[in-house]
Design a protein around this motif. Structure first.
Motif, PDB file in Angstrom:
ATOM      1  N   ILE A  19       3.121   2.636   2.593  1.00 63.06           N
ATOM      2  CA  ILE A  19       1.993   1.824   3.053  1.00 63.06           C
ATOM      3  C   ILE A  19       0.739   2.688   3.147  1.00 63.06           C
ATOM      4  N   ASP A  20      -0.347   2.185   2.603  1.00 59.35           N
ATOM      5  CA  ASP A  20      -1.631   2.893   2.577  1.00 59.35           C
ATOM      6  C   ASP A  20      -2.466   2.427   3.779  1.00 59.35           C
ATOM      7  N   TYR A  21      -2.248   3.058   4.937  1.00 58.91           N
ATOM      8  CA  TYR A  21      -2.935   2.621   6.148  1.00 58.91           C
ATOM      9  C   TYR A  21      -4.443   2.887   6.123  1.00 58.91           C
ATOM     10  N   PRO A  22      -4.942   3.985   5.528  1.00 51.22           N
ATOM     11  CA  PRO A  22      -6.401   4.140   5.430  1.00 51.22           C
ATOM     12  C   PRO A  22      -7.061   2.980   4.676  1.00 51.22           C
ATOM     13  N   SER A  23      -6.437   2.537   3.601  1.00 51.10           N
ATOM     14  CA  SER A  23      -6.989   1.400   2.868  1.00 51.10           C
ATOM     15  C   SER A  23      -6.869   0.112   3.677  1.00 51.10           C
TER      16      SER A  23
END
Length: 293
Positions: A19-23
């Motif tokens: 999962i790309d949490y910054p995005s």
């Protein structure tokens, strides 16, 4: 709380599938800045079918954290197992979500009485409100207006996401439910007409790319300026169809990557990257709609 434009938010991922949490934070900020009225976290557009429980719960928790109370977050917690839907709802209830979106059980093909028992059990399991989700093109089973009317009697079942795309179905449902029962379109292509005919909002895939336009359509409809609502909708109408050339959310994820909001267009199997022809078609529509310069 549940009126207006709610985005069916994608779940961004890195190329390795994490999962790309910054995005995700970037996307939440994008929606707050552009007037989106609310977020739906880990609905079917958020790939709920391929996120295990721990990831599902964490994505919702982070979405609530990033929204920071500025707009409400609805969590997708539907399942074709009533016990699983209850488990997810109970685990997510403490994250700060405003409510749950729960889809008609898929594959099982429950009877109308089975749907009533399923959703009442979910609504009884927590103190938070539940929005029903009827999408027979995906689930096969179709929740009929009379069933919605029966479920609307439950104090915690507060609305319906209707993805049939059938305005006649909206008109059939309206007289059967209380005035404060929220009717939301789940079909972008017919959502403007849905609003013009008395709907209360939309849970939108198109809003992933065009949050301001979808919010403005809702705001215009609420102000009874239907001419303006239709004018704005005409500008982005191509997105409503081109985003679904391939199964959702294949193309929305590619589009957001193309727009620079995510680090990749990665999808969990069994979904795979979109075809080049589909990308080219969508890119042309994105440019003509003004969401891509």
């Amino acid at each position: 709380m549940f009126t207006g434009s709610f985005v069916a938010l994608i779940t961004p991922m890195f190329e390795d599938g994490q999962i790309d949490y910054p995005s995700l934070k970037k996307l939440v900020d994008f929606h707050i800045e552009n007037g989106t009225h609310g977020l739906v976290s880990v609905g079917t557009t958020g790939e709920s079918a391929t996120l295990p429980f721990d990831e599902h719960i964490e994505v919702v928790r982070r979405t609530v954290e990033y929204a920071a109370g500025k707009i409400p977050v609805i969590a997708g917690t539907g399942a074709n197992s009533t016990a699983e839907a209850i488990f997810l709802s109970q685990q997510i209830a403490t994250t700060g979500v405003a409510g749950f979106l729960s889809v008609v059980p898929y594959y099982n093909k429950p009877q109308q009485k089975g749907m009533i028992a399923h959703f009442e059990a979910i609504a009884d399991a927590t103190d938070l409100p539940v929005i029903l989700y009827n999408v027979p093109s995906r689930t096969v089973a179709d929740m009929l207006p009379e069933t919605v009317a029966e479920l609307a009697k439950h104090p915690k079942i507060v609305g319906l996401k209707d993805a049939t795309g059938d305005i006649a179905r909206l008109k059939e449902t309206q007289p059967l439910v209380p005035d404060d029962f929220v009717l939301l379109s789940g079909d972008d292509d017919s959502s403007c007409e849905f609003l013009v005919n008395g709907g209360h909002g939309v849970i939108s895939v198109t809003a992933n790319l065009a949050p301001k336009e979808m919010a403005d359509i809702c705001n215009a409809a609420f102000a009874k300026d239907f001419s303006l609502a239709k004018q704005i909708n005409e500008k982005i109408a191509g997105l409503h169809t081109s985003l679904f050339i391939e199964p959702n959310p294949v193309l929305p994820k590619w589009a957001l990557y193309k727009m620079g909001y995510t680090n990749s267009a990665f999808l969990r199997l069994p979904l795979v990257e979109s075809e080049l022809e589909s990308q080219n078609t969508l890119e042309q529509v994105m440019r003509s709609s003004g969401v891509l310069s």
